[in-house]
Design a protein around this motif. Sequence first.
Motif, PDB file in Angstrom:
ATOM      1  N   MET A 164       8.697  35.851  14.288  1.00  0.00           N
ATOM      2  CA  MET A 164       8.486  35.216  13.051  1.00  0.00           C
ATOM      3  C   MET A 164       9.097  35.939  11.818  1.00  0.00           C
ATOM      4  O   MET A 164       8.984  37.233  11.732  1.00  0.00           O
ATOM      5  CB  MET A 164       6.853  35.184  12.549  1.00  0.00           C
ATOM      6  CG  MET A 164       6.425  34.668  11.516  1.00  0.00           C
ATOM      7  SD  MET A 164       6.669  32.534  11.592  1.00  0.00           S
ATOM      8  CE  MET A 164       5.284  32.388  12.784  1.00  0.00           C
ATOM      9  N   ASP A 201       8.056  40.278  14.736  1.00  0.00           N
ATOM     10  CA  ASP A 201       8.022  39.877  13.589  1.00  0.00           C
ATOM     11  C   ASP A 201       8.671  40.766  12.473  1.00  0.00           C
ATOM     12  O   ASP A 201       8.748  42.018  12.688  1.00  0.00           O
ATOM     13  CB  ASP A 201       6.392  40.333  13.212  1.00  0.00           C
ATOM     14  CG  ASP A 201       5.211  39.385  13.517  1.00  0.00           C
ATOM     15  OD1 ASP A 201       5.761  38.159  13.902  1.00  0.00           O
ATOM     16  OD2 ASP A 201       4.196  39.638  14.006  1.00  0.00           O
ATOM     17  N   LYS A 243      10.897  30.554  13.380  1.00  0.00           N
ATOM     18  CA  LYS A 243       9.775  30.301  12.408  1.00  0.00           C
ATOM     19  C   LYS A 243       9.639  31.115  11.246  1.00  0.00           C
ATOM     20  O   LYS A 243       9.963  32.516  11.350  1.00  0.00           O
ATOM     21  CB  LYS A 243       8.687  30.094  13.505  1.00  0.00           C
ATOM     22  CG  LYS A 243       8.478  29.134  14.559  1.00  0.00           C
ATOM     23  CD  LYS A 243       7.425  29.102  15.248  1.00  0.00           C
ATOM     24  CE  LYS A 243       7.267  28.193  16.287  1.00  0.00           C
ATOM     25  NZ  LYS A 243       6.085  28.301  17.096  1.00  0.00           N
ATOM     26  N   TYR A 244       9.067  30.697  10.266  1.00  0.00           N
ATOM     27  CA  TYR A 244       9.003  31.603   8.990  1.00  0.00           C
ATOM     28  C   TYR A 244       7.564  31.258   8.253  1.00  0.00           C
ATOM     29  O   TYR A 244       6.991  30.231   8.743  1.00  0.00           O
ATOM     30  CB  TYR A 244      10.278  31.370   7.990  1.00  0.00           C
ATOM     31  CG  TYR A 244       9.906  30.031   7.109  1.00  0.00           C
ATOM     32  CD1 TYR A 244       9.069  30.246   5.986  1.00  0.00           C
ATOM     33  CD2 TYR A 244      10.286  28.881   7.706  1.00  0.00           C
ATOM     34  CE1 TYR A 244       9.065  28.931   5.203  1.00  0.00           C
ATOM     35  CE2 TYR A 244      10.360  27.698   6.980  1.00  0.00           C
ATOM     36  CZ  TYR A 244       9.636  27.789   5.889  1.00  0.00           C
ATOM     37  OH  TYR A 244       9.732  26.624   5.026  1.00  0.00           O
TER      38      TYR A 244
END
Length: 279
Positions: A1, A70, A98-99
Amino acid sequence: MFYLIGLGLGDATDITVKGLEIVKRAKRVYLEAYTSILTEEYYGRELILADRDMVETQADELLMDAENEDIVFLVVGDPFGATTHTDLVLRAVDKDIKYKVVHNASIMNAVGCCGLQLYHFGETVSIVFWTESWRPDSFYDKIKVNREKGMHTLCLLDIKVKEQTIENMMKGKKIFEPPRYMSVNQAAEQLVEIVQNKRQSGETPSFTEETVIGADTQQIVAATLQEMTSVDLGGPLHSLVVPGHMHPLEMDMLRLFANSQHVYTSYEITSKHRDHLNM
């Protein structure tokens, strides 16, 4: 992420609880280091400084491993206060990464502390440093449009970090000039000169040297444009506000920050004049 986390406007402790928890567990943490003054190292881990060149030309490095780990990008203020950060999101999406965004306070909403209502602000403008050969005044035109609509204007003041002289750029030398942060005094001086130039060219300026201006920093001061050229507001960062039509409550709030009795008089004249116009 891939996380974009806002740091707020005060110091390193303004990070949200949610943001701090993400920072502590992330594999890498980058700190944006070109649109504001660096915060102190408060987060209990190594921070990788990301200057303008890294963010704009090495985005792939920032996003590396974000598919499975992350990765954090820390932004002073709110993450979407600059278009560069929007570009990072678009790059992440393009790579199927994904963010998430953790918002925080920025000058765009904190400016309300000066007493002017946020929904009465028009387009935000940037005032840039002038040079001997480059003296743009397009920001004045945007302030003029806002005032014609009765809207206030937030003026963001120029920051020069890791700037090179033309000579060093041509020679390919990575030698950078000392950081510079525009003060309210410098912004007011440029606005005064623009007003005087407009008057000399036969144009009636949208505002004059006697127009009440607000400076928004940790110290809030309301003064005329001329007075603002010499008011001491301490060190950077500064922002400048040019009020438009003011509600009586807004005027009452700004009186709390008046730099001189002359400002009180200016408010009274403005208030009476507008009451007359609205009859």
